[in-house]
Design an enzyme around this catalytic site. Structure first.
Site, short mmCIF file in Angstrom:
data_model
loop_
_atom_site.label_atom_id
_atom_site.label_comp_id
_atom_site.label_asym_id
_atom_site.label_seq_id
_atom_site.Cartn_x
_atom_site.Cartn_y
_atom_site.Cartn_z
N ASP A 69 0.79 -1.24 0.00
CA ASP A 69 0.00 0.00 0.00
C ASP A 69 0.82 1.29 0.00
O ASP A 69 0.39 2.28 0.63
CB ASP A 69 -0.94 0.02 1.21
CG ASP A 69 -2.06 -0.99 1.11
OD1 ASP A 69 -2.89 -1.05 2.03
OD2 ASP A 69 -2.11 -1.73 0.10
N LYS A 96 -5.70 -5.66 -3.83
CA LYS A 96 -6.44 -6.15 -2.66
C LYS A 96 -7.53 -5.16 -2.29
O LYS A 96 -7.51 -4.01 -2.72
CB LYS A 96 -5.52 -6.41 -1.48
CG LYS A 96 -4.97 -5.16 -0.78
CD LYS A 96 -4.19 -5.59 0.46
CE LYS A 96 -3.51 -4.46 1.20
NZ LYS A 96 -4.45 -3.62 1.97
N CYS A 152 -2.45 -2.53 7.50
CA CYS A 152 -2.30 -3.45 6.37
C CYS A 152 -1.01 -4.24 6.39
O CYS A 152 -0.99 -5.41 5.98
CB CYS A 152 -2.47 -2.69 5.05
SG CYS A 152 -4.14 -2.02 4.87
#
Lengths: 210, 209
Positions: A19, A113, A146
């Site tokens: 991310d 995702k 995450c």
């Protein structure tokens, strides 16, 4: 117990870049505009770039994980994860979903995702098995959300997991530190980017007969 | 009939269209060119189209599975599947991956998959939970491979399964019937497209859209 050099050996390891995207890192991305302190994320990126350059020079696999949200996976439960359900991030097709300061090379898989863990209902595990990866080197943002969700899940799927804290960032230092502590106690190994790079260099030197 | 109608209530059931793509269905797709008999697949599609039209009129949601293969998920064990005959099927960016005769509408999610079951390492379960699905209405190809794998997996994830026998097709009648037997005895309900359409007609108050 495997040594660090065994845990990061390029032929059996994959770096999971979690991310590192505008909405999570840039001050005028969604998190920043929502009041999160993105300073640590921006400060981490040059260290991450250096780490990835070294990884590529030593032939370590790199997989980029990219959060993309769209209505098809925006369940009521998921949208309710934050106090303000109107605050959206990483919407499909937006600047916010794009990578910050790093770019996958053509042969480096990108795994999309839509939940915190990069293993939930994604192709990540298939990609890792195709590469015959045994070890994950996990980094990115946010350390306690995450990154931690992915590193825990990867450990529970029987990968060795190395967390690299100086290439991770959270919006709160205490949260970042707690992830590091918990990971070290129950989920694997913690190492600095410098230590990993030194390990690659030493392995390479040995292999080259230096 | 009452049981079926309850299972396929438009607010709770989702049709899964599995792999209705050129490489699996058309005679000049990859499997057809390799000698697989694709006649049953092509023959099934008009019935499937009729079921989808009826579903859309009731507001029943539809989710499309699309197999796309590329190097990133071509592990050694996977590459050797089907007696080493599947190497060129559904490669990313080819005509072979495109849907055959039927197609998703803009609001119908497409879930990309790279293994037989639509649940393995895909976003399918997240899509279904977002839709609050309780029943999967299974259709597509081939009956005993990707449709059965997905149906078994879905059942084991606690979805009801309704398997639509005349909206599926395999490469032999024995394989097709074998899959139906498994579904009927261990995994859920088998019914024809007409049975579903009749059940909707009898129980859904007014058509939507």
């Amino acid at each position: 117990m495997l040594s660090l050099s065994e845990l990061v050996v390029p032929s059996k390891s994959a770096i999971i870049v979690v991310d590192v995207q505008n909405d999570f890192c840039e001050p005028d991305g969604a998190a920043g505009k929502g009041g999160k302190d993105t300073a640590a994320a921006m400060a981490m990126i040059p260290r991450l770039q250096r780490f990835l350059d070294a990884a590529r020079a030593h032939g370590t696999n790199i997989i980029f994980v990219q959060t993309i949200h769209e209505p098809a996976t925006d369940s009521d439960v998921w949208v309710g994860r934050r106090a303000n359900p109107e605050a959206r991030n990483c919407l499909k097709g937006t600047w916010g979903a794009e990578f910050t300061g790093v770019t996958p090379q053509a042969h480096e898989p990108v795994v999309i995702k839509h939940r915190y863990s990069a293993f939930v209902n994604t192709r990540l595990d298939s990609v890792l098995r195709t590469l015959k990866v045994e070890n994950l080197i996990v980094l990115g943002v946010a350390t306690n959300v995450c990154v931690e969700s992915t590193s825990r899940h990867g450990y529970m799927l029987d990968y060795n997991v190395v967390l690299v804290p100086d290439c991770c960032a959270a919006y709160d230092q205490a949260a970042h530190d707690m992830t590091v502590l918990v990971h070290k106690k129950y989920f694997g190994t913690v190492a600095s980017s410098e230590a990993v790079i030194a390990s690659w260099a030493a392995t390479h030197a040995v292999a080259s007969g230096v | 009939m009452a049981d079926l109608a309850r299972l396929i209530d438009p607010s709770k059931a989702v049709i899964i269209v599995v792999d209705v793509q050129n490489d699996f269905c058309r005679p000049d797709g990859a499997l057809g060119k390799a000698g697989a008999p694709t006649a049953d697949a092509m023959a099934m599609i008009p019935t499937l189209a009729r079921l989808l039209d009826a579903a859309r009129a009731t507001g029943t949601k539809i989710v499309w599975l699309q197999t796309i293969h590329e190097d990133a998920t071509d592990s050694d064990p996977w590459r050797g599947r089907s007696l080493n005959k599947s190497a060129d099927i559904c490669r990313k960016g080819t005509w072979g991956i495109e849907f055959t005769d039927v197609a998703p509408r803009d609001d119908e999610p497409v879930v990309i998959k790279h293994r037989y079951s639509g649940f393995v390492n895909t976003r399918l379960d997240s899509v279904l939970r977002t839709l609050k699905a309780e029943t999967l209405i299974m259709t597509g190809v081939s009956t005993n491979v990707c449709v059965e794998s997905t149906a078994r997996h879905g059942f084991m994830l606690d979805y009801h399964v309704v398997f639509v026998d005349d909206c599926c097709a395999a490469y032999s009648r024995e394989e097709h019937e074998g899959a139906l037997y498994n579904m009927r005895t261990h995994f859920g309900t088998v019914a024809s497209a007409d049975a579903l359409i009749d059940a909707w007609r009898a129980t859904v108050p007014a058509p939507v859209g």
